[in-house]
Design an enzyme around this catalytic site. Structure first.
Site, PDB file in Angstrom:
ATOM      1  N   SER A  41       3.424 -11.052   6.365  1.00 17.05           N
ATOM      2  CA  SER A  41       2.226 -10.717   5.587  1.00 17.05           C
ATOM      3  C   SER A  41       1.598 -11.946   4.939  1.00 17.05           C
ATOM      4  O   SER A  41       0.367 -12.022   4.813  1.00 17.05           O
ATOM      5  CB  SER A  41       2.560  -9.676   4.522  1.00 17.05           C
ATOM      6  OG  SER A  41       3.516 -10.180   3.602  1.00 17.05           O
ATOM      7  N   ASP A  43       7.976 -14.598   4.223  1.00 17.51           N
ATOM      8  CA  ASP A  43       8.844 -14.806   5.377  1.00 17.51           C
ATOM      9  C   ASP A  43       8.697 -16.255   5.816  1.00 17.51           C
ATOM     10  O   ASP A  43       7.584 -16.714   6.122  1.00 17.51           O
ATOM     11  CB  ASP A  43       8.453 -13.863   6.506  1.00 17.51           C
ATOM     12  CG  ASP A  43       8.669 -12.408   6.135  1.00 17.51           C
ATOM     13  OD1 ASP A  43       9.768 -12.081   5.668  1.00 17.51           O
ATOM     14  OD2 ASP A  43       7.727 -11.610   6.301  1.00 17.51           O
ATOM     15  N   LYS A  96      -1.958  -1.082   5.217  1.00 19.54           N
ATOM     16  CA  LYS A  96      -0.640  -1.355   4.627  1.00 19.54           C
ATOM     17  C   LYS A  96      -0.431  -0.553   3.353  1.00 19.54           C
ATOM     18  O   LYS A  96       0.627   0.065   3.157  1.00 19.54           O
ATOM     19  CB  LYS A  96      -0.501  -2.848   4.309  1.00 19.54           C
ATOM     20  CG  LYS A  96      -0.031  -3.714   5.451  1.00 19.54           C
ATOM     21  CD  LYS A  96       0.333  -5.107   4.979  1.00 19.54           C
ATOM     22  CE  LYS A  96       1.428  -5.065   3.943  1.00 19.54           C
ATOM     23  NZ  LYS A  96       1.952  -6.405   3.601  1.00 19.54           N
TER      24      LYS A  96
END
Length: 647
Positions: free
Chosen positions: A93, A106, A219
């Site tokens: 994301s 991430d 989302k």
């Protein structure tokens, strides 16, 4: 035109559905959508954005230092060690540009060939722990994608590692070249693919800004409706991103409001298992498996295949089950109807983001309780149990008369301070008294035998099929087999220790759900044993433990403790705990953290069969011809997207 993303060729595996610009109304609702997303807090502050940049800079420097340190230990000169480099790449994301406040980053750490994965978890993990501002460092080297989870300056970071077959990692390294995957093990390929897939998605959308705005909306919707979880059989962030990217390809000149308005209709009408592809599947230089249902039977079994665009192409949704597909399909339909009302001015965007009703929806639930005695062990054990929940759901789907098994997307963590063995035993089996719930850590000081129990509870909603016309007598729904098999499965974990870890599966009614699953003021009023003088059609009224009505009765014979599988086949009555007092040092073991000494199997639980209108989901899926589908505007044809019709 915006639909080519800098090229003359339209993007995607089919022609676009429409090339027209968005209407004035679609532009209006896009403005209100972005306003609502800001009100919902999906955008981070400028201060947090700067903190993230600082954190990533510190991580980049630490990775270089790590590579330098390991290089010296391998006998390289200082000059060679310095030249070995090391680089980080973000993905997920954050790289897509749709992260929100508090979301994790991430991060991929790319290292040269002389730095091993063992170095990453032994050396780098220790180096992380010594860095100022770093907390909660936890490495999981045996995960499918080995990972280190941590927080740096309060920002959650998920770190994975890939070792390339290169002597050094230059600062200008790009991961686009497929040849970089040569001579790598599967774990390194999986780690690299996170970054490669994210970059490819951004390359394949016609307008990155429109894509990001639309994805931010989808989302938030998926999170609020509790269908955002790859591990539990729904879709994860990458899969949702690919779905939105595909719709953007189909409407290359549309803005975010128009994309969202069509997204739910297209996904509801999608002819699964027709795969969602952002580009044709490509061959590459490696002798690795690429998704191909014509060759691999396992690929043919994927219910909602969404295929990653970077080589080697993989299915990002292999975890989807029959139940979770039904749930998502209903959510697509609900959302399409809501957005339709938004488009005509009869609803606001906030209604799209209404919270899920999972804990109001079903009459019966399964609790899966994982417990240990330390926080470090609990992280690993609860993660292991959660990763197997999908297997339990799939086994439950084969139970006769069970229409659907609906897993909730997260577990509920609790820390209980127990003064006696009896309290420890009860907590491990999901029974937390008010006294234990109110107790604080300092209340245990000086108490002999006091212990702390860390537990994580997962929930599965059970929808029972309505009685068939003409059937008489009680029905029996025996789920002892799937729950027993699930218990065996989680205990096969190579690090399972029955003296330190507990696993309990038990059924409960909706009226006995614990308070912690509800927000303040959300819990429905508990009804008494007597039926009220007036009748009501309210769904929640059917969850009360009142006198059975004249409808068919349903017999449940459910495993309460996941221990003693052999006893399940021999006993159908309650087995009381008649063991002697347990020594304090054995408390966790005897309390269900190991479950050696307690083996309670419930008496058959008799319950009213809920009326057909009680559940949201039907017991069977109607044929497509009988479903009134939401339709695209202006005569647009979804069949164009799946190449099953149209021009």
């Amino acid at each position: 035109m915006a639909h080519t993303n800098g090229t003359s060729k339209p993007l995607g595996v089919t022609p676009p559905i429409a090339l027209s610009e968005s209407t004035a109304r679609e532009k209006e609702v896009t403005v209100t959508l972005l306003d609502e997303l800001r009100r919902q807090g999906t955008f981070e502050s400028e201060e947090e954005a700067k903190t993230r940049e600082v954190v990533l800079g510190r991580l980049a420097a630490l990775v270089k230092k790590f590579v330098y340190k390991v290089s010296l230990s391998r006998g390289l000169s200082e000059a060679a060690a310095t030249a070995s480099g090391g680089k980080i790449f973000t993905f997920g994301s954050y790289r897509l540009g749709v992260h929100g406040p508090g979301s994790d980053i991430d991060t991929l750490c790319v290292v040269p060939k002389h730095v091993s994965r063992e170095d990453f978890f032994d050396v780098f993990e220790d180096m992380l722990k010594e860095v100022d501002g770093v907390t909660e460092v936890s490495g999981v080297p045996d995960a499918y994608v080995p990972i280190i989870k941590t927080k740096v300056s309060g920002i959650p970071i998920d770190l994975v590692m890939a070792r390339l077959a290169l002597s050094n990692i230059p600062d200008d390294l790009s991961l686009k070249d497929d040849n970089l995957l040569r001579n790598l093990d599967e774990r390194c390929v999986r780690s690299l693919n996170g970054s490669r897939v994210t970059d490819e998605i951004l390359r394949l959308v016609p307008n990155v800004s429109v894509f990001r705005d639309a994805l931010r909306c989808i989302k938030l919707w998926a999170q609020r409706r509790a269908i955002y979880s790859n591990v539990n059989g729904f879709l994860g962030g990458v899969a949702w991103a690919m779905l939105v990217a595909r719709v953007c390809q189909l409407y290359p000149n549309a803005i975010a409001g128009a994309i969202v308005s069509r997204f739910f209709i297209i996904m509801y009408q999608w002819t699964w298992p027709q795969p969602v592809l952002l580009k044709p599947i490509e061959d590459g230089p490696l002798p690795v498996r690429v998704w191909n249902p014509k060759i691999y039977p396992a690929d043919r079994a994927h219910r909602m295949p969404i295929i990653t665009p970077a080589y080697p192409s993989m299915c990002a949704t292999h975890n989807v089950t029959q139940s979770t597909q039904m749930i998502m399909t209903e959510e697509f339909k609900r959302a399409s109807e809501t957005v339709d009302r938004v488009m005509i001015g009869k609803a606001s965007w906030s209604s799209l983001f209404a919270k899920h009703d999972f804990f109001h929806k079903y009459r019966y639930y399964l609790q899966v309780i994982a417990s240990t005695g330390t926080p470090e062990l609990q992280i690993k054990w609860s993660g292991t149990v959660e990763s197997r929940i999908r297997q339990l759901v799939m086994k439950l789907e084969y139970v006769e008369s069970l229409a659907l098994a609906h897993p909730f997307i997260k577990g509920f963590e609790q820390v209980s301070y127990c003064l006696t063995d009896e309290e420890v035993r009860a907590v491990a089996q999901g029974e937390i008294s008010e006294a234990v719930a109110r107790r604080k850590k300092e209340d245990m000081d000086g108490v002999d035998g006091a212990s702390t129990v860390y537990s994580t509870t997962f929930y599965i909603g059970l929808l029972v099929e309505p009685r068939q016309p003409g059937s008489v007598g009680p029905r029996r729904l025996d789920i002892s087999y799937p729950t027993t098999e699930f218990s065996k499965l989680v205990k096969l974990w190579e690090k399972f220790d029955e003296n330190k870890m507990g696993i309990v599966v038990r059924n409960i009614r909706s009226v006995t759900l614990p308070d912690y699953v509800f927000d303040e003021g959300e819990r429905p009023q508990r009804l008494g044993q007597k039926r009220p003088p007036t009748t009501t059609n309210d769904r929640l009224s059917h969850a009360s433990p009142d006198v059975p009505n004249k409808k068919a009765r349903l017999v449940y014979n459910v495993l309460l403790s996941a221990y003693s599988e052999s006893m399940l086949m021999q006993h159908r009555h309650s087995i009381s705990d008649a063991s002697a007092p347990v020594p304090p040092h054995e408390a966790l073991k005897s309390a269900g953290n190991g479950l050696n000494t307690i083996s309670r199997i419930s008496n058959p639980v008799t319950a009213d069969l809920p009326p057909l209108s009680t559940g949201v989901y039907k017991s069977t899926i109607k044929p497509a011809s009988q479903i009134k589908s939401p339709q695209l505007p202006r005569g647009e044809n979804v069949a164009v997207a799946t190449a099953t019709g149209g021009p």
